[in-house]
Design a protein around this motif. Sequence first.
Motif, short mmCIF file in Angstrom:
data_model
loop_
_atom_site.label_atom_id
_atom_site.label_comp_id
_atom_site.label_asym_id
_atom_site.label_seq_id
_atom_site.Cartn_x
_atom_site.Cartn_y
_atom_site.Cartn_z
N LYS A 4 0.83 -1.21 0.00
CA LYS A 4 0.00 0.00 0.00
C LYS A 4 0.86 1.26 0.00
O LYS A 4 1.99 1.24 0.48
N LYS A 5 0.28 2.32 -0.54
CA LYS A 5 0.87 3.66 -0.46
C LYS A 5 2.31 3.72 -0.92
O LYS A 5 3.14 4.39 -0.31
N LEU A 6 2.63 3.02 -1.98
CA LEU A 6 3.93 3.13 -2.60
C LEU A 6 3.78 3.86 -3.93
O LEU A 6 2.70 3.90 -4.51
N HIS A 7 4.87 4.41 -4.43
CA HIS A 7 4.86 5.13 -5.69
C HIS A 7 4.31 4.23 -6.81
O HIS A 7 4.64 3.03 -6.86
N PRO A 8 3.47 4.77 -7.71
CA PRO A 8 2.88 3.97 -8.79
C PRO A 8 3.92 3.20 -9.60
O PRO A 8 3.68 2.06 -10.02
N ASN A 9 5.08 3.80 -9.81
CA ASN A 9 6.16 3.14 -10.56
C ASN A 9 6.61 1.86 -9.85
O ASN A 9 6.87 0.83 -10.48
N ILE A 10 6.68 1.92 -8.51
CA ILE A 10 7.09 0.75 -7.72
C ILE A 10 6.01 -0.33 -7.78
O ILE A 10 6.31 -1.51 -7.98
N LEU A 11 4.76 0.08 -7.63
CA LEU A 11 3.65 -0.89 -7.67
C LEU A 11 3.60 -1.60 -9.01
O LEU A 11 3.34 -2.81 -9.08
N GLU A 12 3.88 -0.84 -10.07
CA GLU A 12 3.89 -1.43 -11.42
C GLU A 12 4.99 -2.48 -11.54
O GLU A 12 4.78 -3.56 -12.09
N LYS A 13 6.18 -2.17 -10.98
CA LYS A 13 7.29 -3.11 -11.01
C LYS A 13 6.97 -4.38 -10.22
O LYS A 13 7.26 -5.49 -10.66
N LEU A 14 6.36 -4.21 -9.05
CA LEU A 14 6.01 -5.37 -8.23
C LEU A 14 5.03 -6.28 -8.97
O LEU A 14 5.13 -7.51 -8.90
N THR A 15 4.11 -5.68 -9.70
CA THR A 15 3.16 -6.45 -10.51
C THR A 15 3.90 -7.22 -11.60
O THR A 15 3.64 -8.40 -11.83
N THR A 16 4.85 -6.54 -12.25
CA THR A 16 5.65 -7.18 -13.30
C THR A 16 6.41 -8.39 -12.76
O THR A 16 6.52 -9.41 -13.41
N ALA A 88 20.41 -5.73 -8.90
CA ALA A 88 19.05 -5.80 -8.35
C ALA A 88 18.34 -4.45 -8.47
O ALA A 88 17.16 -4.38 -8.83
N PHE A 89 19.06 -3.37 -8.20
CA PHE A 89 18.48 -2.02 -8.33
C PHE A 89 18.10 -1.73 -9.79
O PHE A 89 17.05 -1.12 -10.05
N LEU A 90 18.94 -2.15 -10.71
CA LEU A 90 18.66 -1.88 -12.13
C LEU A 90 17.35 -2.50 -12.59
O LEU A 90 16.66 -1.96 -13.45
N GLU A 91 16.99 -3.64 -12.00
CA GLU A 91 15.71 -4.27 -12.34
C GLU A 91 14.54 -3.34 -12.02
O GLU A 91 13.53 -3.34 -12.71
N VAL A 100 21.78 4.92 -10.93
CA VAL A 100 22.41 4.12 -9.88
C VAL A 100 23.89 3.95 -10.24
O VAL A 100 24.24 3.67 -11.39
N TYR A 101 24.76 4.14 -9.25
CA TYR A 101 26.20 4.01 -9.49
C TYR A 101 26.80 3.07 -8.44
O TYR A 101 26.42 3.12 -7.27
N VAL A 102 27.75 2.25 -8.86
CA VAL A 102 28.40 1.34 -7.92
C VAL A 102 29.90 1.65 -7.86
O VAL A 102 30.56 1.82 -8.88
N GLY A 103 30.39 1.79 -6.62
CA GLY A 103 31.81 2.05 -6.42
C GLY A 103 32.40 1.05 -5.43
O GLY A 103 31.70 0.52 -4.58
N HIS A 104 33.70 0.79 -5.56
CA HIS A 104 34.39 -0.12 -4.63
C HIS A 104 35.88 0.16 -4.72
O HIS A 104 36.35 0.86 -5.64
#
Length: 203
Positions: A4-16, A88-91, A100-104
């Motif tokens: 509930k109450k998550l950004h529409p973009n996130i809800l769409e991804k969860l459905t996918t 995982a974030f890129l998905e 998103v950037y990754v450093g090490h």
Amino acid sequence: MPFKKLHPNILEKLTTFEIEAPTPLQSKSIPIIKSGANVYCTAPKDSGKTTTLILTTLQRLKCEAVGDAPRAVVLVANKERAIELYVAFLEYTKHNSLRVYVGHEHLHVDIQKSEIFMGVDILISTPKSMNTLFLMNGVSISQLKIFSIDDAEFLVQKSSYSAIMSIAQSIKKCQYVLYSEKMHPILKRFESHFMEYSKKVSV
């Protein structure tokens, strides 16, 4: 019970991804993290900690790129985990503008500085690499909103502990969310530092 109450973009991804309902950890932790409090999330392996971290980071940044400086930092134990989490974030960010950037420490700090300078919203890094960036003014923290620590048990190591303490001293105001399987005494010690007034969620 659905998310509930998550950004529409996130809800769409969860459905996918056919993720229909939150895990017990997600049900308890997401509303508290959304409130802006510092939070300790303690739960066993495979209880949804990584997904919680990703969802709450995207929610906090409203799924859109803003400015050039990172608004979310995710600290991880090592290069392998950094890359794993980056993938995982890129998905979840494939169809929005978040960068998103990754450093090490295996990537030269000057390369990281110049690439971060180009504009990044979410920065995934190891303690040593992040601390080096901070000491060299290689990353602006003026816009930082949320600082998450993935599988925080690694902070019991002396070098990682010193690095997070140094990093936290440089940050004036930010929400911290710390994920771990157990509440180690050293993690609890952070309550006297950057985890003040923190809430605890455990399953």
